[in-house]
Structures are given as structure tokens and as C-alpha cells.
Enzyme design. Structure first.
Site, mmCIF file in Angstrom:
data_model
loop_
_atom_site.group_PDB
_atom_site.id
_atom_site.type_symbol
_atom_site.label_atom_id
_atom_site.label_comp_id
_atom_site.label_asym_id
_atom_site.label_seq_id
_atom_site.Cartn_x
_atom_site.Cartn_y
_atom_site.Cartn_z
ATOM 1 N N GLY A 159 2.674 -1.063 4.121
ATOM 2 C CA GLY A 159 2.278 -1.920 3.026
ATOM 3 C C GLY A 159 2.306 -3.474 3.466
ATOM 4 O O GLY A 159 3.322 -3.716 4.042
ATOM 5 N N SER B 48 0.742 -1.093 0.048
ATOM 6 C CA SER B 48 -0.115 -0.130 -0.029
ATOM 7 C C SER B 48 0.974 1.242 0.088
ATOM 8 O O SER B 48 0.388 2.390 -0.193
ATOM 9 C CB SER B 48 -1.055 0.011 1.184
ATOM 10 O OG SER B 48 -1.938 -0.747 0.605
ATOM 11 N N TYR C 116 -10.437 2.468 6.005
ATOM 12 C CA TYR C 116 -9.574 2.130 4.926
ATOM 13 C C TYR C 116 -9.968 1.233 3.894
ATOM 14 O O TYR C 116 -10.556 0.131 4.157
ATOM 15 C CB TYR C 116 -8.365 1.283 5.593
ATOM 16 C CG TYR C 116 -7.095 1.505 4.691
ATOM 17 C CD1 TYR C 116 -6.156 2.460 4.607
ATOM 18 C CD2 TYR C 116 -6.836 0.297 4.031
ATOM 19 C CE1 TYR C 116 -5.037 2.296 3.844
ATOM 20 C CE2 TYR C 116 -5.740 0.201 2.941
ATOM 21 C CZ TYR C 116 -4.738 1.379 3.132
ATOM 22 O OH TYR C 116 -3.631 1.148 2.129
ATOM 23 N N SER C 117 -10.100 1.564 2.585
ATOM 24 C CA SER C 117 -10.585 0.715 1.391
ATOM 25 C C SER C 117 -9.517 0.655 0.242
ATOM 26 O O SER C 117 -9.415 1.857 -0.258
ATOM 27 C CB SER C 117 -11.985 1.071 1.083
ATOM 28 O OG SER C 117 -12.386 0.480 -0.027
ATOM 29 N N ASN C 118 -9.384 -0.347 -0.153
ATOM 30 C CA ASN C 118 -8.367 -0.509 -1.169
ATOM 31 C C ASN C 118 -8.814 -0.057 -2.555
ATOM 32 O O ASN C 118 -8.441 0.371 -3.487
ATOM 33 C CB ASN C 118 -7.589 -1.907 -1.588
ATOM 34 C CG ASN C 118 -6.592 -2.174 -0.603
ATOM 35 O OD1 ASN C 118 -5.703 -1.817 -0.271
ATOM 36 N ND2 ASN C 118 -7.052 -3.193 0.448
#
Length: 370
Positions: free
Chosen positions: A326, A93, A190-192
Site C-alpha cells: 500500500g 491499498s 491495477y485500478s483503484n
């Protein structure tokens, strides 16, 4: 992709036991009399990380004009070869910080408005695209469901999709098949999915793959020779340590995967030296105009310290650091810096075959920043 707070990412990732020794390596020009940071204490902490769960770990510490690297563990489970201090690794990330930088650059050029709806640039992509803004996507306040929560990411099931090529629109569709987690702008999660959308936005505005924009605007100007956007390439180029999982009872080398499953949310590869240079340039204002640099670190009461692709965390000693963590199968990474960039830490940790609680990371943070 990411599963924990940036500063704690390497401390809580489930890894396995690997008992090995470590080596601290001074960079050229490092002053022998510069002892604010006790390198032996750092090394002891890295050795503890390797003893309690990491297959291997490498770090780079910058303190003013002085810099050193250190490592512990092995590069492979079946070899005593140490982790390369210049090794490349999947940054997960931390990719988001690169992507956000590009979006902010486009905003500074007047090509993107942070408070405009995503639907202006990507009509039809999101059912709520007229109510979700670019800023909300970058700051995880969009309410979009996290698509990775719908994927089979445990080791046994991941083997079945490990080499599959995913189109970004497929990843977005996994999220939009679910309702919003909350009304856009009212909360933080949090959202990818947000950064898959951000990558598509960059592609629409620039007319090129988002990776081209990252290369043209960040990688090439900073001379980040070990950094790349792999797309569907499964291998890690250059020297690197290997990550492992246990699937169906067998030790599996998980180093090679098709990173399109992460796309702009987490597919990039880099080195500790390149991430250090990137963090220094970004926070120092060399990549963004003053207005966009201010936007980068702007946080709201409900965003958990998260700005636009970067987050702030206050350490127990009271020092605030900015950066990102990440995680992607096989690799956990982090880049952290004080806002004045005088003290920086970049790290990569590879996973051993069996889960375990890694200890020692908090001691590294305390010695470097506190």
C-alpha cells in the site's frame, strides 16, 4: 492506493535520506534460542533503509510461534524520537484486502454472486456495468480506468486537494469519463477504481457504509484495536510516525490528509500487529468459508499473480508469499505471508522530505522468508 507490486512496494518508493540508528525489540515470549532469522541482519537492512531514504520504518516478523519487532529512523524529521513499534499508519491499498474479504463473505452468504454483473447491484453506476462482473472488479480485470491517474498527486499540486472531501461517486466519475482500458475480462491492470466500486457494492448490499461492514465482520471479531476506517477524519489516532514531502521548496508534514480521496481503495489505518493477525486469520481460513477461501487466492494466467484482493509473488529464492502493498502520501506499507501462515512480515515506512532510492528492503525479505 498503490503504485507498485506488493513485495517491492517499500523498495522502490521515492523517499529521502535520513541517517539514524535502529532498535530491534523482542516480543514477550520470543525464544532466545530461536535463530532461523538473524535479527541483526534484519536490523542492518532496516538501518540501510533509513540511511538511504526512509524517514522511519517499523516491521513485525512472525516465524512460527516466535515474533519480534524492529525499527529504524525517527518518528519526526525534527526529533530524535524513534518510530513507535506499535505505531499506527495509513495502510493504503491493503484496504483492498479487507474490502475483498467482506465481499467474499457476502458471496458465501449468497448475497453477492462473484460472476454477476456489477449493474445488478449498482444499476447505472458504470456505463459498462452489464459487462463487468464482481469478480473482475476484485481481480482488476474490469478494464476500468484508474481514477487516481486523473488526480494531481505530485506534492506541489496535492496540497490544493489535501483536505478536500470526495464522494465515491465523484471518484468513479473520474474513471468513467475515460474509455475502458480493455474489454472486461481480457487483460489485467491495477485500478483503484475497482475498489471504489467494491466499497459501493458492499454499501448497497448491506445498507450501511462499507466501513461498518469491515468493522463488524473483520475488525471486531479479530480484536484489531488499532485498525480503523477513518472516512473524512484527517488525523491518525494514537502513537504514529510522521511522513513528509517537499512542496513548493518547503518541507511539508503530510501525515494529516482527508482520506476520502482513497475511500475503499486505500483509506484504512492499522498497525503491524493488527495486519499480522488479519493475514494469519485470512489465509488460515478463519474469515472465509472454504469455497470463498479458495476464490481468494485463485489467479488466472493474465492476472499477474493477483487473486481477489491479494497477490502472490515468488521471491528470488523460490519461496511464494501472499499479501498486498500500500502507498498513500507519507506512508508505504506491506503485509506478506507464506500460504501456511508460518512466516509473516508486516511493515510500514514513512517518507522523508526528498525523494531517494531506498535500499535494504530486499535484504529484509531474503532474511525473513529465504
Amino acid at each position: 492506493m498503490r503504485g507498485t507490486r506488493a513485495v517491492a512496494v517499500a523498495a522502490v518508493v521515492g523517499l529521502a535520506t535520513a541517517v539514524v540508528g535502529g532498535t530491534a525489540v523482542a516480543e514477550p515470549g520470543a525464544g532466545a534460542g530461536h535463530d532461523r532469522i538473524d535479527r541483526q541482519a534484519v536490523q542492518r537492512a532496516l538501518d540501510e533503509m533509513a540511511r538511504t531514504g526512509a524517514q522511519g520504518v517499523q516491521i513485525r516478523v512472525t516465524d512460527g510461534r516466535h515474533q519480534f519487532t524492529a525499527r529504524a529512523g525517527t518518528a519526526r524529521v525534527d526529533s530524535p524520537r524513534p518510530v513507535p513499534t506499535d505505531g499506527r499508519f495509513r495502510v493504503g491499498s491493503i484496504t483492498k484486502t479487507f474490502v475483498s474479504t467482506v465481499v467474499l463473505q457476502l458471496a458465501g452468504e449468497g448475497r453477492v454472486e462473484l460472476d454477476a454483473p456489477v449493474g445488478r447491484y449498482l444499476p447505472g453506476l458504470l456505463p459498462h456495468g452489464d459487462r463487468i462482473t464482481v469478480r473482475q472488479v476484485l481481480q482488476h480485470t474490469s478494464g476500468l480506468y484508474n481514477y487516481t491517474a486523473a488526480l494531481p498527486l505530485d506534492p506541489d499540486d496535492f496540497e490544493g486537494i489535501r483536505y478536500r472531501t470526495w464522494a465515491p461517486a465523484e471518484l468513479v466519475a473520474l474513471a468513467t469519463a475515460r474509455p475502458l482500458d480493455f474489454e472486461p475480462g481480457t487483460s489485467w491492470r491495477y485500478s483503484n477504481t475497482n475498489y471504489v466500486v467494491a466499497g459501493l457494492l458492499v454499501e448497497k448490499v448491506t445498507g450501511r457504509p462499507y466501513g461498518d461492514a469491515v468493522h463488524q465482520r473483520v475488525i471486531r471479531p479479530l480484536g484489531l484495536s488499532g485498525t480503523s476506517v477513518p472516512g473524512t477524519r484527517t488525523a491518525i489516532p494514537g502513537p504514529h510516525a510522521h511522513g513528509y514531502v517537499r512542496a513548493a521548496g518547503q518541507v511539508v508534514d503530510i501525515t494529516e490528509i482527508n482520506p476520502s480521496i482513497a475511500y475503499a481503495a486505500g483509506e484504512m489505518i492499522s498497525t503491524t500487529a493488527d495486519l499480522d493477525r488479519f493475514a494469519d486469520a485470512l489465509l488460515d481460513g478463519r474469515l472465509l468459508r472454504p469455497e470463498q477461501r479458495a476464490e481468494l487466492t485463485s489467479v488466472l494466467p493474465h492476472t499477474a499473480g493477483y487473486g481477489l484482493g491479494i497477490e502472490a509473488t515468488e521471491l528470488p529464492c523460490g519461496v511464494k508469499v501472499w499479501g498486498h502493498g500500500g502507498g498513500i502520501p507519507g506512508y508505504s506499507s506491506v503485509v506478506l505471508s507464506t500460504e501456511d501462515t508460518k512466516t509473516r512480515l508486516t511493515a510500514s515506512m514513512t517518507s522523508a522530505p526528498d525523494p531517494g532510492q531506498v535500499t535494504g528492503y530486499e535484504e529484509v525479505l531474503a532474511e525473513v522468508f529465504c
